[in-house]
Motif scaffolding. Sequence first.
Motif, PDB file in Angstrom:
ATOM      1  N   GLY A 139       0.818  -1.217   0.000  1.00 32.84           N
ATOM      2  CA  GLY A 139       0.000   0.000   0.000  1.00 32.84           C
ATOM      3  C   GLY A 139       0.844   1.255   0.000  1.00 32.84           C
ATOM      4  N   VAL A 140       1.901   1.284   0.822  1.00 34.21           N
ATOM      5  CA  VAL A 140       2.801   2.447   0.846  1.00 34.21           C
ATOM      6  C   VAL A 140       3.449   2.621  -0.525  1.00 34.21           C
ATOM      7  N   SER A 141       3.897   1.535  -1.117  1.00 33.28           N
ATOM      8  CA  SER A 141       4.525   1.598  -2.442  1.00 33.28           C
ATOM      9  C   SER A 141       3.540   2.075  -3.505  1.00 33.28           C
ATOM     10  N   GLN A 142       2.319   1.579  -3.446  1.00 31.78           N
ATOM     11  CA  GLN A 142       1.295   2.005  -4.408  1.00 31.78           C
ATOM     12  C   GLN A 142       0.977   3.490  -4.258  1.00 31.78           C
ATOM     13  N   ALA A 143       0.836   3.949  -3.017  1.00 34.98           N
ATOM     14  CA  ALA A 143       0.524   5.367  -2.785  1.00 34.98           C
ATOM     15  C   ALA A 143       1.654   6.265  -3.279  1.00 34.98           C
ATOM     16  N   ARG A 144       2.898   5.880  -3.009  1.00 36.91           N
ATOM     17  CA  ARG A 144       4.038   6.676  -3.504  1.00 36.91           C
ATOM     18  C   ARG A 144       4.078   6.688  -5.030  1.00 36.91           C
ATOM     19  N   ALA A 145       3.802   5.545  -5.661  1.00 38.11           N
ATOM     20  CA  ALA A 145       3.808   5.474  -7.126  1.00 38.11           C
ATOM     21  C   ALA A 145       2.702   6.346  -7.716  1.00 38.11           C
TER      22      ALA A 145
ATOM     23  N   ARG B 293      -2.965   9.386  -1.117  1.00 37.24           N
ATOM     24  CA  ARG B 293      -3.174   9.034   0.286  1.00 37.24           C
ATOM     25  C   ARG B 293      -3.366   7.531   0.416  1.00 37.24           C
ATOM     26  N   LEU B 294      -2.723   6.970   1.420  1.00 36.58           N
ATOM     27  CA  LEU B 294      -2.984   5.590   1.827  1.00 36.58           C
ATOM     28  C   LEU B 294      -3.761   5.682   3.119  1.00 36.58           C
ATOM     29  N   GLN B 295      -4.959   5.111   3.139  1.00 34.93           N
ATOM     30  CA  GLN B 295      -5.762   5.191   4.361  1.00 34.93           C
ATOM     31  C   GLN B 295      -6.324   3.824   4.726  1.00 34.93           C
ATOM     32  N   LEU B 296      -6.557   3.695   6.022  1.00 33.89           N
ATOM     33  CA  LEU B 296      -7.191   2.504   6.571  1.00 33.89           C
ATOM     34  C   LEU B 296      -8.595   2.908   6.982  1.00 33.89           C
TER      35      LEU B 296
ATOM     36  N   ALA C 170     -12.425   1.102   7.746  1.00 37.97           N
ATOM     37  CA  ALA C 170     -13.306  -0.067   7.899  1.00 37.97           C
ATOM     38  C   ALA C 170     -12.614  -1.360   7.491  1.00 37.97           C
ATOM     39  N   GLY C 171     -11.360  -1.532   7.927  1.00 35.21           N
ATOM     40  CA  GLY C 171     -10.631  -2.753   7.640  1.00 35.21           C
ATOM     41  C   GLY C 171     -10.065  -2.848   6.235  1.00 35.21           C
ATOM     42  N   GLN C 172     -10.192  -1.794   5.463  1.00 38.71           N
ATOM     43  CA  GLN C 172      -9.682  -1.753   4.091  1.00 38.71           C
ATOM     44  C   GLN C 172      -8.523  -0.770   3.993  1.00 38.71           C
ATOM     45  N   LEU C 173      -7.427  -1.186   3.390  1.00 41.21           N
ATOM     46  CA  LEU C 173      -6.352  -0.268   3.023  1.00 41.21           C
ATOM     47  C   LEU C 173      -6.670   0.235   1.626  1.00 41.21           C
ATOM     48  N   GLU C 174      -6.659   1.549   1.447  1.00 39.43           N
ATOM     49  CA  GLU C 174      -7.027   2.133   0.155  1.00 39.43           C
ATOM     50  C   GLU C 174      -6.026   3.209  -0.242  1.00 39.43           C
ATOM     51  N   VAL C 175      -5.728   3.272  -1.539  1.00 38.34           N
ATOM     52  CA  VAL C 175      -4.914   4.356  -2.094  1.00 38.34           C
ATOM     53  C   VAL C 175      -5.866   5.263  -2.867  1.00 38.34           C
ATOM     54  N   LEU C 176      -5.868   6.534  -2.483  1.00 37.55           N
ATOM     55  CA  LEU C 176      -6.772   7.509  -3.092  1.00 37.55           C
ATOM     56  C   LEU C 176      -5.992   8.715  -3.615  1.00 37.55           C
TER      57      LEU C 176
ATOM     58  N   ASP D 260      -3.994   5.510  10.646  1.00 39.64           N
ATOM     59  CA  ASP D 260      -5.243   5.647   9.905  1.00 39.64           C
ATOM     60  C   ASP D 260      -4.994   6.081   8.466  1.00 39.64           C
ATOM     61  N   CYS D 261      -3.995   6.940   8.238  1.00 37.89           N
ATOM     62  CA  CYS D 261      -3.678   7.322   6.871  1.00 37.89           C
ATOM     63  C   CYS D 261      -2.323   8.014   6.808  1.00 37.89           C
ATOM     64  N   VAL D 262      -1.806   8.124   5.599  1.00 40.51           N
ATOM     65  CA  VAL D 262      -0.568   8.837   5.338  1.00 40.51           C
ATOM     66  C   VAL D 262      -0.693   9.451   3.948  1.00 40.51           C
ATOM     67  N   ASN D 263      -0.196  10.681   3.801  1.00 40.81           N
ATOM     68  CA  ASN D 263      -0.242  11.403   2.530  1.00 40.81           C
ATOM     69  C   ASN D 263       1.149  11.519   1.937  1.00 40.81           C
ATOM     70  N   PHE D 264       1.217  11.549   0.600  1.00 46.65           N
ATOM     71  CA  PHE D 264       2.473  11.734  -0.117  1.00 46.65           C
ATOM     72  C   PHE D 264       2.311  12.878  -1.104  1.00 46.65           C
ATOM     73  N   ASP D 265       3.375  13.696  -1.245  1.00 47.87           N
ATOM     74  CA  ASP D 265       3.336  14.803  -2.205  1.00 47.87           C
ATOM     75  C   ASP D 265       3.778  14.304  -3.587  1.00 47.87           C
ATOM     76  N   PRO D 266       3.745  15.158  -4.640  1.00 47.79           N
ATOM     77  CA  PRO D 266       4.091  14.711  -5.993  1.00 47.79           C
ATOM     78  C   PRO D 266       5.524  14.188  -6.140  1.00 47.79           C
ATOM     79  N   ALA D 267       6.386  14.454  -5.175  1.00 45.04           N
ATOM     80  CA  ALA D 267       7.747  13.909  -5.216  1.00 45.04           C
ATOM     81  C   ALA D 267       7.827  12.568  -4.474  1.00 45.04           C
ATOM     82  N   GLY D 268       6.677  12.051  -3.972  1.00 43.26           N
ATOM     83  CA  GLY D 268       6.653  10.779  -3.252  1.00 43.26           C
ATOM     84  C   GLY D 268       7.139  10.888  -1.826  1.00 43.26           C
ATOM     85  N   ILE D 269       7.183  12.100  -1.295  1.00 43.59           N
ATOM     86  CA  ILE D 269       7.649  12.340   0.076  1.00 43.59           C
ATOM     87  C   ILE D 269       6.448  12.391   1.009  1.00 43.59           C
ATOM     88  N   ARG D 270       6.577  11.736   2.138  1.00 40.90           N
ATOM     89  CA  ARG D 270       5.511  11.686   3.139  1.00 40.90           C
ATOM     90  C   ARG D 270       5.223  13.080   3.681  1.00 40.90           C
TER      91      ARG D 270
END
Length: 178
Positions: free
Chosen positions: A60-66, A83-86, A88-94, A136-146
């Motif tokens: 999920g972290v790799s997908q969100a950064r990509a 954003r990678l967020q958790l 309702a038991g689902q990890l999602e990249v948005l 619960d979630c983590v955001n990444f900017d266009p350079a893939g930095i948290r």
Amino acid sequence: MPHLPPNVVVSAHRQRGVTLIELMIGLLIMVLLLLAALPFGARWVDGNRQMHARSLLWEGVSQARAVALRNPAAQRIGSPAARLQLRAGQLEVLVPGDTTPLWSTALRSDVRLKLSDGNGFADAAAMADSPSPGFDCVNFDPAGIRLPGAEGCSDTDPALDRVAVGVSTQDLLYVDLL
């Protein structure tokens, strides 16, 4: 036929197979061995669940950064691009502003995720007692930095750059947020 002494009795019947007593003793030994192995089997299952959860979080972290790196609609460096967020038991990249996940997977309900610093936690009990926020979630900017502290996430402390993954009393595994 040779002559036998008079005190020796020769039986005309040969014993074949096993007796009920021998069968019961054999089954009892097998049950005792199985009962002794059950705790080891349960730890092995928990360990596999934990490794699977860590792999999913890592993916999920790799997908969100990509997604963040190739998001042409991203505004500028320092603003969220993915954003990678958790939820309702689902990890999602948005992508910000979109409610449809680009990548999604389910996590088991017995998996615990908690933010951690580089030192981590001593054990599963220390993780449970820690005041550190859960993931619960983590955001990444266009350079893939948290981007710690981005809207809607409990990820506010830049020093908390790892996620501890716990299942039962297993030794903790970690995923770096980069």
